[in-house]
Enzyme design. Structure first.
Site, PDB file in Angstrom:
ATOM      1  N   ASP A  74      30.642  46.844  46.540  1.00 42.95           N
ATOM      2  CA  ASP A  74      32.008  47.077  46.986  1.00 42.95           C
ATOM      3  C   ASP A  74      32.786  45.801  46.639  1.00 42.95           C
ATOM      4  O   ASP A  74      32.470  44.724  47.145  1.00 42.95           O
ATOM      5  CB  ASP A  74      31.976  47.316  48.508  1.00 42.95           C
ATOM      6  CG  ASP A  74      33.361  47.340  49.133  1.00 42.95           C
ATOM      7  OD1 ASP A  74      34.359  47.119  48.428  1.00 42.95           O
ATOM      8  OD2 ASP A  74      33.428  47.573  50.362  1.00 42.95           O
ATOM      9  N   VAL A  75      33.791  45.920  45.771  1.00 44.17           N
ATOM     10  CA  VAL A  75      34.481  44.716  45.277  1.00 44.17           C
ATOM     11  C   VAL A  75      35.202  43.936  46.377  1.00 44.17           C
ATOM     12  O   VAL A  75      35.559  42.771  46.175  1.00 44.17           O
ATOM     13  CB  VAL A  75      35.499  45.041  44.153  1.00 44.17           C
ATOM     14  CG1 VAL A  75      34.797  45.430  42.870  1.00 44.17           C
ATOM     15  CG2 VAL A  75      36.518  46.080  44.585  1.00 44.17           C
ATOM     16  N   ASN A 110      39.776  44.616  36.614  1.00 42.01           N
ATOM     17  CA  ASN A 110      40.264  45.975  36.324  1.00 42.01           C
ATOM     18  C   ASN A 110      40.178  46.941  37.509  1.00 42.01           C
ATOM     19  O   ASN A 110      40.984  47.857  37.607  1.00 42.01           O
ATOM     20  CB  ASN A 110      39.463  46.512  35.129  1.00 42.01           C
ATOM     21  CG  ASN A 110      39.505  48.023  35.038  1.00 42.01           C
ATOM     22  OD1 ASN A 110      40.515  48.605  34.656  1.00 42.01           O
ATOM     23  ND2 ASN A 110      38.414  48.681  35.417  1.00 42.01           N
ATOM     24  N   TYR A 123      50.914  51.607  46.346  1.00 45.90           N
ATOM     25  CA  TYR A 123      50.268  51.212  45.084  1.00 45.90           C
ATOM     26  C   TYR A 123      51.123  50.159  44.370  1.00 45.90           C
ATOM     27  O   TYR A 123      50.619  49.098  43.962  1.00 45.90           O
ATOM     28  CB  TYR A 123      50.103  52.450  44.201  1.00 45.90           C
ATOM     29  CG  TYR A 123      49.482  52.186  42.851  1.00 45.90           C
ATOM     30  CD1 TYR A 123      48.212  51.631  42.744  1.00 45.90           C
ATOM     31  CD2 TYR A 123      50.172  52.508  41.676  1.00 45.90           C
ATOM     32  CE1 TYR A 123      47.645  51.396  41.496  1.00 45.90           C
ATOM     33  CE2 TYR A 123      49.612  52.276  40.426  1.00 45.90           C
ATOM     34  CZ  TYR A 123      48.349  51.716  40.341  1.00 45.90           C
ATOM     35  OH  TYR A 123      47.794  51.478  39.115  1.00 45.90           O
TER      36      TYR A 123
END
Lengths: 101, 236
Positions: free
Chosen positions: B55-56, B82, B147
């Site tokens: 999990d980043v 990314n 976003y």
């Protein structure tokens, strides 16, 4: 993990060795009284960042400890642990005694 | 840093599909060592590809990924940040869980990877970080409040980190892609995509090659004087 004061000081001196190896200006003295920032210090801000990161890497490589030195507590202490090698040694010895590895 | 003749160690986040997968395959084809990560297992089978399923936004997992790179390669040359998530929804219908998730992945994880990457790049002669924004920022797109806000934060991070990391010879730039045909936009209605494309100077979807062209530019050795920039595709 419990460390003796001199173990931590040796780690800091190892990190100073790393800085000195790449240094063109005056070498940093490996002494408890060496100032880590301020006018009396031979380190600039980038040197200090590199020094702390090198200590973190030694802690990880040699003792398998993941510890962020410049954490909120360290940054908010009235007496900064980053004043000198001696104050950083004391701070790390105390903090690592209770830190999770 | 020579992208054609020397082997670089490149870390790309979100390599299980889409742009991340295309970037990983591109840099492997050029002979570089690529580290990738995603929530899922590896989508690439290659001798020079190392995958971490994580999990980043999990600091502990991410630190162990960087620790592995340091132990194996002593440093890192390039980070391509990314991994990202999107949710297109009216602000009044957007749950806070979604807001948290988007900021966790797009902002906090991007920062975490930048912070850990520069620690490994400081031991190299130079380093490159490429972050991902979006044309949704420059268009202030309705329906993408969270976003776009998260990617605005990425742009600010990019500009500030460019200043902080310059002392370590690390450049930090961002790319702002147009919509590219990936899972990120699979739930966006066609007419919304058409509406978006009509705002671009060049009115078409982006291709993986368009993104790769910009990352190649940022990474190349002669781009060592380019930092703190955001390049939008399509004339946004």
């Amino acid at each position: 993990m419990i460390f003796e004061n001199n173990q931590i000081q040796t780690l800091i001196f190892q990190a100073i060795d790393e800085l000195n190896a790449l240094r063109e200006e005056e070498l940093i003295d490996k002494s408890p009284s060496t100032a880590l920032y301020g006018q009396a210090s031979p380190l600039d801000s980038v040197d200090l960042v590199n020094l702390l990161l090198s200590i973190e890497e030694f802690l990880e490589d040699e003792f398998d400890i993941s510890f962020t030195i410049a954490n909120e507590k360290a940054m908010s202490l009235k007496n900064s642990p980053f004043k000198s090698v001696a104050s950083l040694t004391d701070y790390l010895t105390t903090e690592l005694a209770t830190a999770d590895s | 840093m020579d992208t054609s003749n020397s082997t670089l160690v490149i870390l790309i986040t979100g390599t299980s599909k889409g742009i991340g997968l295309a970037l990983a395959e591109h840099y492997l084809k050029l002979g570089h060592v690529v580290y990738g990560c995603s929530r899922s297992e590896a989508a690439i089978d290659h001798d020079a590809y190392y995958h971490f399923a994580l999990d980043v936004s999990d600091e502990k997992q991410v630190k162990s990924l960087f620790s592995a790179i340091r132990k194996q390669h002593k440093g890192l040359d390039v980070l391509i940040n990314n991994a990202g998530v999107a949710a297109m929804n009216h602000a009044m219908l957007t749950p806070m869980d979604t807001v948290e998730k988007i900021f966790n992945v797009n902002v906090f994880a991007s920062f975490l990877f930048c912070r850990e990457a520069v620690k490994l790049m400081r031991k190299r002669p130079s380093g490159r970080i490429v972050n991902f924004s979006t044309v949704a920022v420059s268009f202030s797109l309705a329906g993408e409040a969270i976003y776009a806000a998260s990617k605005s934060a990425v742009e600010t991070l990019t500009r500030v980190l460019a200043k902080e990391f310059a002392e370590f010879n690390v450049t930090v730039n961002a790319i702002g892609p147009t919509p590219v045909q990936t899972d990120l936009i699979r739930n966006v209605p066609d007419d919304k995509i058409e509406q978006l494309l009509s705002q671009q100077s060049i009115k078409r979807l982006g291709e993986f090659a368009d993104v790769i062209n910009v990352t190649d530019f940022y990474i190349q050795p002669s781009s060592d004087f380019i930092t703190g920039q955001v390049m939008y595709l399509g004339g946004a």
